[in-house]
Design a protein around this motif. Structure first.
Motif, mmCIF file in Angstrom:
data_model
loop_
_atom_site.group_PDB
_atom_site.id
_atom_site.type_symbol
_atom_site.label_atom_id
_atom_site.label_comp_id
_atom_site.label_asym_id
_atom_site.label_seq_id
_atom_site.Cartn_x
_atom_site.Cartn_y
_atom_site.Cartn_z
ATOM 1 N N ASN A 1 4.555 6.315 -2.023
ATOM 2 C CA ASN A 1 3.523 7.190 -2.542
ATOM 3 C C ASN A 1 3.320 8.309 -1.514
ATOM 4 O OD1 ASN A 1 0.721 8.069 -2.445
ATOM 5 N ND2 ASN A 1 0.379 6.616 -4.087
ATOM 6 N N TRP B 1 -5.900 -1.503 1.352
ATOM 7 C CA TRP B 1 -5.231 -1.329 2.637
ATOM 8 C C TRP B 1 -6.180 -1.348 3.810
ATOM 9 C CZ3 TRP B 1 -6.625 3.150 5.172
ATOM 10 C CH2 TRP B 1 -6.998 4.249 4.419
ATOM 11 N N ARG C 1 -0.535 -2.119 7.828
ATOM 12 C CA ARG C 1 -0.747 -0.667 7.820
ATOM 13 C C ARG C 1 -0.973 -0.160 9.237
ATOM 14 N NH1 ARG C 1 -2.994 4.145 7.069
ATOM 15 N NH2 ARG C 1 -2.746 5.093 5.046
ATOM 16 N N SER D 1 0.531 -1.732 -9.706
ATOM 17 C CA SER D 1 -0.067 -1.440 -8.405
ATOM 18 C C SER D 1 -1.056 -2.506 -7.953
ATOM 19 C CB SER D 1 -0.763 -0.081 -8.439
ATOM 20 O OG SER D 1 -1.888 -0.136 -9.262
ATOM 21 N N GLU E 1 1.425 2.360 11.231
ATOM 22 C CA GLU E 1 0.864 3.604 11.755
ATOM 23 C C GLU E 1 1.194 3.759 13.244
ATOM 24 O OE1 GLU E 1 -3.164 6.051 10.767
ATOM 25 O OE2 GLU E 1 -3.366 3.911 11.130
ATOM 26 N N SER F 1 -0.552 10.110 5.070
ATOM 27 C CA SER F 1 -1.700 9.699 5.887
ATOM 28 C C SER F 1 -1.297 8.888 7.111
ATOM 29 C CB SER F 1 -2.704 8.916 5.041
ATOM 30 O OG SER F 1 -2.174 7.650 4.683
ATOM 31 N N PHE G 1 0.824 -1.211 0.000
ATOM 32 C CA PHE G 1 0.000 0.000 0.000
ATOM 33 C C PHE G 1 0.857 1.260 0.000
ATOM 34 C CE2 PHE G 1 0.858 -0.676 4.461
ATOM 35 C CZ PHE G 1 1.029 0.596 4.956
ATOM 36 N N LEU G 2 2.040 1.188 0.616
ATOM 37 C CA LEU G 2 2.929 2.354 0.678
ATOM 38 C C LEU G 2 3.450 2.765 -0.685
ATOM 39 C CD1 LEU G 2 5.328 1.966 3.732
ATOM 40 C CD2 LEU G 2 3.899 3.922 3.172
ATOM 41 N N TYR H 1 0.915 10.419 -0.757
ATOM 42 C CA TYR H 1 -0.294 10.537 0.067
ATOM 43 C C TYR H 1 -0.448 9.363 1.014
ATOM 44 C CZ TYR H 1 -2.830 7.753 -3.507
ATOM 45 O OH TYR H 1 -3.240 6.784 -4.382
ATOM 46 N N GLU H 2 0.073 8.192 0.683
ATOM 47 C CA GLU H 2 0.047 7.068 1.624
ATOM 48 C C GLU H 2 0.960 7.346 2.810
ATOM 49 O OE1 GLU H 2 -1.956 4.646 1.786
ATOM 50 O OE2 GLU H 2 -2.785 4.541 -0.228
#
Length: 198
Positions: free
Chosen positions: A67, A32, A38, A27, A42, A73, A11-12, A69-70
């Motif tokens: 990425n 995720w 994840r 991709s 986090e 977040s 997902f990253l 935005y990943e």
């Protein structure tokens, strides 16, 4: 602290749409929401000591080009493109045409693209237990949207020489320089730790 679950961390590295096409078709639309990795990552980002956070970030970049935005977040849900929004959406050539038209209609300097043709993502309200980082900025490559530079603005500068020593003990293949800021440099990225002087 670092766990090498690269398959679960896909997902990253999800690829972005850029000027209407996928930058890299590998991709596979990774989901995720059901990904326990994840949640673990986090927690590491939010609860770890600062040195461990920096080590985790180095590992993330060593595994690939995250990425933006990943990665954003994981620190906070408050992130935005503060420069180069048109470029991030439409590509450089189309954005320059849009800028010319916008400025023809509304005046020079009104398009928000006067600090060079680059994209900057800013992350604020950083969700860290130690509340040591005030904001994060990412300089993003306009060609492929990879993170070139990751700036961590800290509220109080840590002992940078000690941080450098700890990093050198774990990584022997990255450049680390210390001055008023710490710069970790590899072939494809830089991580910069500096004091937020606002």
């Amino acid at each position: 602290m670092y766990t090498n679950n690269s398959e679960e961390r896909k997902f990253l590295y999800a690829k972005l749409y850029f000027t209407g096409v996928i930058v890299d078709a590998d991709s596979n639309g990774f989901d995720w929401f059901g990904n326990d990795e994840r949640g673990k990552l986090e927690r590491i980002i939010k609860e770890s000591k600062f040195t461990d956070l920096i080590c985790e970030l180095v590992h993330i970049f060593k595994d690939g080009l995250p990425n933006y935005y990943e990665l954003s977040s994981l620190f906070s849900m408050k992130y935005e493109i503060v420069q180069g929004f048109l470029i991030s959406r439409y590509g450089l050539e189309t954005s320059l045409k849009e800028k010319e038209e916008f400025e023809r209609r509304f005046g020079k300097g009104k398009a928000g693209m006067d600090n060079g043709n680059k994209i900057i993502c800013r992350v604020e309200n950083i969700e860290r237990k130690d509340q040591d980082i005030s904001k994060i900025e990412m300089d993003i490559d306009i060609e492929c949207l990879k993170i070139n530079d990751l700036y961590l603005f800290v509220k109080e500068i840590p002992d940078l020489n000690e941080l450098k020593t700890n990093l050198e003990a774990k990584f022997d293949d990255i450049d680390i320089s210390v001055g008023k800021k710490l710069i970790i440099k590899d072939k494809t990225y830089r991580i910069i730790v500096l004091e937020d002087l606002k």
